[in-house]
Design a protein around this motif. Structure first.
Motif, mmCIF file in Angstrom:
data_model
loop_
_atom_site.group_PDB
_atom_site.id
_atom_site.type_symbol
_atom_site.label_atom_id
_atom_site.label_comp_id
_atom_site.label_asym_id
_atom_site.label_seq_id
_atom_site.Cartn_x
_atom_site.Cartn_y
_atom_site.Cartn_z
ATOM 1 N N VAL A 100 0.775 -1.150 0.012
ATOM 2 C CA VAL A 100 0.166 -0.019 -0.211
ATOM 3 C C VAL A 100 0.792 1.443 0.014
ATOM 4 N N CYS A 101 1.792 1.512 0.946
ATOM 5 C CA CYS A 101 2.594 2.793 0.789
ATOM 6 C C CYS A 101 3.472 2.621 -0.324
ATOM 7 N N GLU A 102 3.953 2.068 -0.830
ATOM 8 C CA GLU A 102 4.574 1.842 -2.177
ATOM 9 C C GLU A 102 3.689 2.500 -3.100
ATOM 10 N N MET A 103 2.693 1.913 -3.582
ATOM 11 C CA MET A 103 1.557 2.521 -4.357
ATOM 12 C C MET A 103 1.035 3.598 -4.276
ATOM 13 N N VAL A 160 3.671 9.148 3.905
ATOM 14 C CA VAL A 160 3.422 8.134 3.880
ATOM 15 C C VAL A 160 4.556 7.220 4.550
ATOM 16 N N ALA A 161 4.298 6.557 5.640
ATOM 17 C CA ALA A 161 5.248 5.750 6.110
ATOM 18 C C ALA A 161 4.950 4.536 6.688
ATOM 19 N N ARG A 162 5.676 3.497 6.553
ATOM 20 C CA ARG A 162 5.323 2.151 7.202
ATOM 21 C C ARG A 162 6.235 2.019 8.314
ATOM 22 N N VAL A 163 5.445 1.506 9.481
ATOM 23 C CA VAL A 163 6.289 1.179 10.767
ATOM 24 C C VAL A 163 5.710 0.049 11.148
ATOM 25 N N TYR A 168 7.021 -6.233 3.419
ATOM 26 C CA TYR A 168 6.617 -4.938 3.763
ATOM 27 C C TYR A 168 7.797 -4.090 4.403
ATOM 28 N N PRO A 169 8.721 -3.608 3.815
ATOM 29 C CA PRO A 169 9.945 -2.784 4.309
ATOM 30 C C PRO A 169 9.435 -1.611 4.790
ATOM 31 N N LEU A 170 10.057 -1.387 6.196
ATOM 32 C CA LEU A 170 9.667 -0.121 6.925
ATOM 33 C C LEU A 170 10.411 0.931 6.197
ATOM 34 N N GLY A 171 9.879 2.242 6.602
ATOM 35 C CA GLY A 171 10.632 3.206 6.441
ATOM 36 C C GLY A 171 9.527 4.412 5.689
ATOM 37 N N GLU A 172 10.107 5.640 5.420
ATOM 38 C CA GLU A 172 9.162 6.795 4.926
ATOM 39 C C GLU A 172 9.111 6.718 3.457
ATOM 40 N N TYR A 173 8.137 6.686 2.889
ATOM 41 C CA TYR A 173 7.840 6.470 1.591
ATOM 42 C C TYR A 173 7.442 8.020 0.850
#
Ligand SMILES: Cc1ncc(C[n+]2csc(CCOP(=O)(O)OP(=O)(O)O)c2C)c(N)n1
Ligand code: SF4
Ligand code: SF4
Ligand code: SF4
Ligand SMILES: [Mg+2]
Lengths: 87, 265
Positions: free
Chosen positions: B168-171, B181-184, B244-249
């Motif tokens: 989702v974040c990448e998209m 947009v970030a994944r944690v 699902y790699p963590l990080g700020e997208y």
């Protein structure tokens, strides 16, 4: 006699009725001072409890409270200064 | 003998004010509880309890109104971003945020989240990804991993029948609208600290009128993953993190400035 959990710098309080016995706190405490209890709460969950003999090692790092999914843990630092004799 | 004297001692951690005393109904070790706690902590710290509105979605967190000690609204399955949009446009002083699972946001609600992001709507979305439909008994979600067991993919998810997981974040970060947009994740205390920073930044972006902010949180569902809570955290690290790699997208410059401000403070 001083209760053991009050001879260190910090201590935790677990809300027995919020705790669901996931034991994530047990797995993250760097001092290994939390363990599954030998009894359950009213909902039937095997609580987490502080091991009395290790309680004074609590550093107040809050790792247990950060991982607790049920917001059941409070962490405190003693405001009073204990005299060496009282320790 | 000295008894517990919490009222006299320095509080290092206490359940946030923005959470009611009402206990969570989630299963033991459920990640939703951690994420709810973090949202409540952030709302306390930003002092926005009187302005915050949780737009709940359909899933295990549908009863969020029991737990948050501030306003909330229910939305139809997948439609939370549309409801939050209306709240923000009608009452710009409120701080609406959606709380959505992966079934809600990435399956039935895909159109709503894509368009809220494309519009750069000034709302916040907290997206709890547990790679499963938790509430309904562990069916496959769009985020379910290849080979992963679910009740609707009993032999493991096969791409020939069930396609591939959505990141989702990448998209969403390919769109021009979102500000942040970030994944944690919440698999250990250090990750929980970082997750809270991201959630706080997302709310601050909305308060500064910078546009859509979305934080995806990888969150364990021990019940439907069929592992004990402690093992669920290990499972998350082993299986979800690689997919699902963590990080700020996406961090627009104005959000990066907010971040610098908080570092200086
Ligand atoms: C219109 C509609 N379709 C289907 C459902 C059934 N349903 C309820 S919750 C859910 C999926 C929830 O999964 P997710 O959003 O990942 O939340 P979780 O429970 O995992 O947190 C579904 C399909 C529904 N309630 N309404
Ligand atoms: S993490 Fe919280 S809910 Fe889980 S066992 Fe520890 S105190 Fe209980
Ligand atoms: S505050 Fe730190 S040391 Fe004390 S019980 Fe919790 S995890 Fe262990
Ligand atoms: S089914 Fe999964 S997501 Fe739902 S409350 Fe239980 S552990 Fe949490
Ligand atoms: Mg889900």
């Amino acid at each position: 006699m001083e209760a053991p959990q009050h001879s260190g710098s910090s201590y935790i309080v677990i809300d027995a009725e919020r705790c669901k016995g996931c034991h994530l706190c047990v797995s993250v405490c760097p001092k290994g001072i939390i363990a599954p209890a030998s009894y359950t709460n009213q909902k039937g969950y095997i609580l987490a409890e502080v091991i009395a003999a290790k309680a004074q090692e609590c550093t107040g790092c809050t790792a247990c409270a950060l991982i607790c999914p049920d917001a059941a843990i409070s962490v405190y630092r003693h405001s009073r200064v204990l005299s060496p004799a009282a320790r | 003998m000295t008894l517990d004297t919490p009222e006299l001692d320095t509080v290092l951690y206490h359940k946030p004010e923005a959470l009611e005393d009402y206990p969570f109904h989630f299963c033991p070790g459920c990640g939703h509880g951690i994420v709810f706690r973090l949202i409540a902590e952030v709302i306390d710290e930003l002092k926005i309890k009187e302005r915050a509105v949780c737009v709940a979605s359909i899933g295990c967190t549908v009863t969020s109104y029991h737990y948050f000690n501030f306003d909330g609204l229910e939305s139809a399955h997948g439609r939370a971003p549309a409801v939050a949009t209306a709240i923000k446009r009608c009452r710009p002083n409120l701080v609406p945020f959606t709380y959505q699972g992966d079934g809600d946001l990435a399956a039935i609600g895909t159109a709503e989240i894509v368009h809220a992001c494309a519009r750069g709507e000034n709302i916040t979305t907290i997206f709890a990804n547990n790679a499963i439909y938790g509430m309904t008994g562990g069916q496959m979600a769009p985020t379910t991993l290849l080979g992963m067991y679910s009740t609707s993919t009993p032999g493991g998810r096969q791409p020939s029948r069930a396609g591939y997981p959505i990141r989702v974040c990448e998209m969403l970060s390919t769109l021009d609208g979102p500000a942040y947009v970030a994944r944690v994740s919440v698999h250990n205390p250090a990750a929980v600290r970082k997750a809270k920073q991201a959630i706080k930044l997302a709310f601050r972006a909305q308060l500064a009128n910078l546009g859509m902010s979305l934080v995806e949180v990888l969150s364990p569902c021990p019940t439907n993953w069929r592992v004990e809570p402690v093992k669920a955290m290990d499972w998350l690290v082993e299986h979800l993190l690689p997919q699902y790699p963590l990080g700020e997208y996406k961090v627009i410059p104005a959000v990066a400035d907010l971040k610098k401000e908080s570092r200086r403070a």
